[in-house]
Design a protein around this motif. Structure first.
Motif, PDB file in Angstrom:
ATOM      1  N   GLU A  65       0.974  -1.056   0.025  1.00  0.00           N
ATOM      2  CA  GLU A  65      -0.384  -0.289  -0.291  1.00  0.00           C
ATOM      3  C   GLU A  65       0.695   1.383  -0.133  1.00  0.00           C
ATOM      4  O   GLU A  65       0.743   2.281  -0.857  1.00  0.00           O
ATOM      5  CB  GLU A  65      -0.108  -0.016   1.241  1.00  0.00           C
ATOM      6  CG  GLU A  65      -1.885   1.728   1.412  1.00  0.00           C
ATOM      7  CD  GLU A  65      -2.516   1.180   2.366  1.00  0.00           C
ATOM      8  OE1 GLU A  65      -2.594   2.382   3.356  1.00  0.00           O
ATOM      9  OE2 GLU A  65      -3.637   0.828   2.283  1.00  0.00           O
ATOM     10  N   ALA A  66       1.979   1.091   0.652  1.00  0.00           N
ATOM     11  CA  ALA A  66       2.847   2.422   0.842  1.00  0.00           C
ATOM     12  C   ALA A  66       3.684   1.855  -0.469  1.00  0.00           C
ATOM     13  O   ALA A  66       4.752   3.323   0.110  1.00  0.00           O
ATOM     14  CB  ALA A  66       2.980   2.456   2.207  1.00  0.00           C
ATOM     15  N   ASN A  67       4.032   1.244  -0.622  1.00  0.00           N
ATOM     16  CA  ASN A  67       5.302   1.122  -2.110  1.00  0.00           C
ATOM     17  C   ASN A  67       6.819   1.550  -0.835  1.00  0.00           C
ATOM     18  O   ASN A  67       7.904   2.220  -1.591  1.00  0.00           O
ATOM     19  CB  ASN A  67       4.789   2.562  -2.716  1.00  0.00           C
ATOM     20  CG  ASN A  67       5.796   1.910  -3.728  1.00  0.00           C
ATOM     21  OD1 ASN A  67       6.189   0.764  -4.683  1.00  0.00           O
ATOM     22  ND2 ASN A  67       6.790   2.840  -5.211  1.00  0.00           N
ATOM     23  N   LYS A  68       6.526   0.301  -0.404  1.00  0.00           N
ATOM     24  CA  LYS A  68       7.749   0.337   0.433  1.00  0.00           C
ATOM     25  C   LYS A  68       8.866  -1.093  -0.034  1.00  0.00           C
ATOM     26  O   LYS A  68       7.940  -1.940  -0.308  1.00  0.00           O
ATOM     27  CB  LYS A  68       7.844   0.097   2.054  1.00  0.00           C
ATOM     28  CG  LYS A  68       6.484   1.640   2.624  1.00  0.00           C
ATOM     29  CD  LYS A  68       7.733   2.889   2.029  1.00  0.00           C
ATOM     30  CE  LYS A  68       6.860   4.274   2.582  1.00  0.00           C
ATOM     31  NZ  LYS A  68       8.173   5.005   2.514  1.00  0.00           N
ATOM     32  N   THR A  69       9.711  -1.597  -0.427  1.00  0.00           N
ATOM     33  CA  THR A  69      10.354  -2.788  -0.256  1.00  0.00           C
ATOM     34  C   THR A  69      10.546  -2.978   0.878  1.00  0.00           C
ATOM     35  O   THR A  69      10.572  -2.364   2.444  1.00  0.00           O
ATOM     36  CB  THR A  69      11.937  -2.313  -0.934  1.00  0.00           C
ATOM     37  OG1 THR A  69      12.357  -1.383  -0.010  1.00  0.00           O
ATOM     38  CG2 THR A  69      11.973  -1.835  -1.846  1.00  0.00           C
ATOM     39  N   TYR A  70      10.201  -4.652   0.837  1.00  0.00           N
ATOM     40  CA  TYR A  70      10.436  -5.612   1.932  1.00  0.00           C
ATOM     41  C   TYR A  70      10.784  -7.062   1.868  1.00  0.00           C
ATOM     42  O   TYR A  70      11.101  -7.105   0.178  1.00  0.00           O
ATOM     43  CB  TYR A  70       8.477  -5.765   2.244  1.00  0.00           C
ATOM     44  CG  TYR A  70       8.148  -6.320   1.291  1.00  0.00           C
ATOM     45  CD1 TYR A  70       7.256  -7.943   1.732  1.00  0.00           C
ATOM     46  CD2 TYR A  70       7.181  -5.415   0.343  1.00  0.00           C
ATOM     47  CE1 TYR A  70       6.230  -8.187   0.799  1.00  0.00           C
ATOM     48  CE2 TYR A  70       6.386  -6.551  -0.950  1.00  0.00           C
ATOM     49  CZ  TYR A  70       5.922  -7.461  -0.247  1.00  0.00           C
ATOM     50  OH  TYR A  70       5.044  -8.253  -1.582  1.00  0.00           O
ATOM     51  N   LYS A  71      10.957  -7.757   2.818  1.00  0.00           N
ATOM     52  CA  LYS A  71      11.778  -9.434   2.300  1.00  0.00           C
ATOM     53  C   LYS A  71      11.859  -9.985   3.957  1.00  0.00           C
ATOM     54  O   LYS A  71      11.915  -9.139   4.920  1.00  0.00           O
ATOM     55  CB  LYS A  71      13.072  -9.560   2.282  1.00  0.00           C
ATOM     56  CG  LYS A  71      13.935 -10.060   1.695  1.00  0.00           C
ATOM     57  CD  LYS A  71      15.471  -9.338   1.533  1.00  0.00           C
ATOM     58  CE  LYS A  71      16.760 -11.083   1.051  1.00  0.00           C
ATOM     59  NZ  LYS A  71      17.674 -10.415   0.850  1.00  0.00           N
ATOM     60  N   TYR A  72      11.706 -10.964   3.596  1.00  0.00           N
ATOM     61  CA  TYR A  72      11.867 -12.018   4.970  1.00  0.00           C
ATOM     62  C   TYR A  72      13.287 -13.046   4.823  1.00  0.00           C
ATOM     63  O   TYR A  72      13.577 -13.057   3.715  1.00  0.00           O
ATOM     64  CB  TYR A  72      10.544 -12.706   5.114  1.00  0.00           C
ATOM     65  CG  TYR A  72      10.491 -13.998   3.805  1.00  0.00           C
ATOM     66  CD1 TYR A  72      10.508 -15.657   4.137  1.00  0.00           C
ATOM     67  CD2 TYR A  72      10.296 -13.744   3.054  1.00  0.00           C
ATOM     68  CE1 TYR A  72      11.172 -16.084   3.609  1.00  0.00           C
ATOM     69  CE2 TYR A  72       9.754 -14.798   2.228  1.00  0.00           C
ATOM     70  CZ  TYR A  72      10.605 -16.405   2.225  1.00  0.00           C
ATOM     71  OH  TYR A  72      10.366 -17.160   1.900  1.00  0.00           O
TER      72      TYR A  72
END
Length: 363
Positions: A65-72
């Protein structure tokens, strides 16, 4: 010539396939390897239909929604060192905020919050400590707990209102969260039995902790024995223990109550799940961080007043217990019309005051 053309075509297909895979992976793993929102998994995986998945879905919902990069990141083993190594990797890859689901992160976060003072940490169901159980929540850490006793209350109440009188509670390890689920379950069943005008002791609850969070033949055999003895529904509150209970229920054609997240897709035997609203709590915490309102240093307990616990009514398989019934009892919990005791209030399930519910504690 035809052989050479075939080789070229095969190579092109392989390149296109690899390209498609790279694009698919890029949704949660940026091409340059960096990600500012990270999640470190507990002993499970992000699709474990349990704690990790609920937290990960909150990360995905906010980040997209906020256009942030993410990873686990999945630790190599179940140890403080392995968890801290995964945190190190996340920070090196640009993580600004790291979500850590589960009490096993308590010591790693205790060390990480000093090691990385500019990184923010969200720990679910745990307080950072040095191994001495004394909470040390620094300004860059938010500790989130849930009112499991309220979630368990909802499950027990709904089960009895739906007509079940022979209940079971099969917890994993007797950690505070599991204990609170179980205590709430008994109290919800008691209130429902009172409202229905049932006789004293008419509702029966078999109650145990199996001592692990695993899917094992022993756990399945214990659940099968309970079902054979007349137990109609077991609240399986112990991670993968639930898988063992579900298998036993499928054979016995009986019922299960899931835990933490909506486990209805796991088995047709799951009539409902006693949920912590993990996805919402992670989403909300991430939003606070990016709104520059991160409540660092706080220990929060999310209860019914903030929709921190719930039953997934849209996927529940009740025959009598309705949405209106759920809304009514939920409203009473919000208004504190019930005094629901937790792990700090009584020392064991048989100490909970009940009349309509008879508890059989099994060691």
């Amino acid at each position: 010539m035809m052989k050479k053309l075939g080789i070229i075509a095969l190579a092109l297909m392989l390149i296109l396939s690899l390209s498609a895979c790279a694009k698919e992976q890029a949704t949660d793993t940026p091409a340059d390897g960096t990600a500012e929102i990270a999640l470190i998994t507990d002993v499970g995986t992000i699709d474990d239909k349990s704690f990790n998945q609920g937290a990960w879905e909150g990360v995905v919902a906010y980040a997209e929604e906020a256009n942030k990069t993410y990873k686990y990141y999945k630790p190599s083993e179940k140890s403080d060192d392995a968890y801290l190594t995964s945190i190190d990797l996340a920070v090196k890859a640009g993580a600004k905020i790291i979500v850590c689901p589960g009490f096993l992160f308590e010591v790693p976060i205790f060390n990480a919050q000093d090691k990385y003072p500019d990184v923010r940490f969200i720990i679910l169901d745990g307080n950072p400590h040095a191994g001495d159980w004394v909470p040390v929540v620094k300004d860059n850490t938010l500790s989130i707990f849930y009112a499991e006793e309220e979630a368990g209350f909802l499950a027990g109440y709904a089960a009895v209102k739906d007509g079940y009188k022979n209940l079971g509670f099969m917890g994993g390890i007797a950690v505070p969260a599991v204990i609170r689920f179980g205590y709430g379950y008994i109290q919800g069943a008691e209130v429902a039995a009172q409202e229905l005008g049932l006789a004293d002791g008419e509702v029966k609850v078999k109650y145990t902790y199996v001592g692990n969070f695993d899917a094992t033949p022993e756990n399945m055999a214990k659940a099968a024995a309970w079902y054979n003895e007349g137990t109609e529904v077991i609240f399986a509150c112990g991670g993968a223990v639930g898988n063992s209970v579900m298998k036993a229920a499928e054979t016995a054609k009986t019922k299960v109550i899931g835990v933490d997240v909506d486990q209805s897709a796991e088995s047709e035997t799951v009539i409902t799940s006693s949920m912590k609203n993990l996805t919402k709590s992670v989403y909300d915490a991430l939003k606070l961080f990016y709104d520059e309102k991160f409540p660092g240093g706080e220990i929060q307990v999310l209860d019914a007043t903030v929709n921190g616990v719930q039953l997934p009514m849209e996927n529940s398989k009740f025959e009598k217990f309705s949405q209106a019934d759920y809304d009514a009892v939920y409203g009473k919990i919000v208004n504190k019309e019930f005094e629901i005791v937790g792990d700090q209030d009584v020392e064991g399930p048989k100490e909970i005051e009940t009349q309509k519910v008879a508890v059989e504690e099994i060691n």
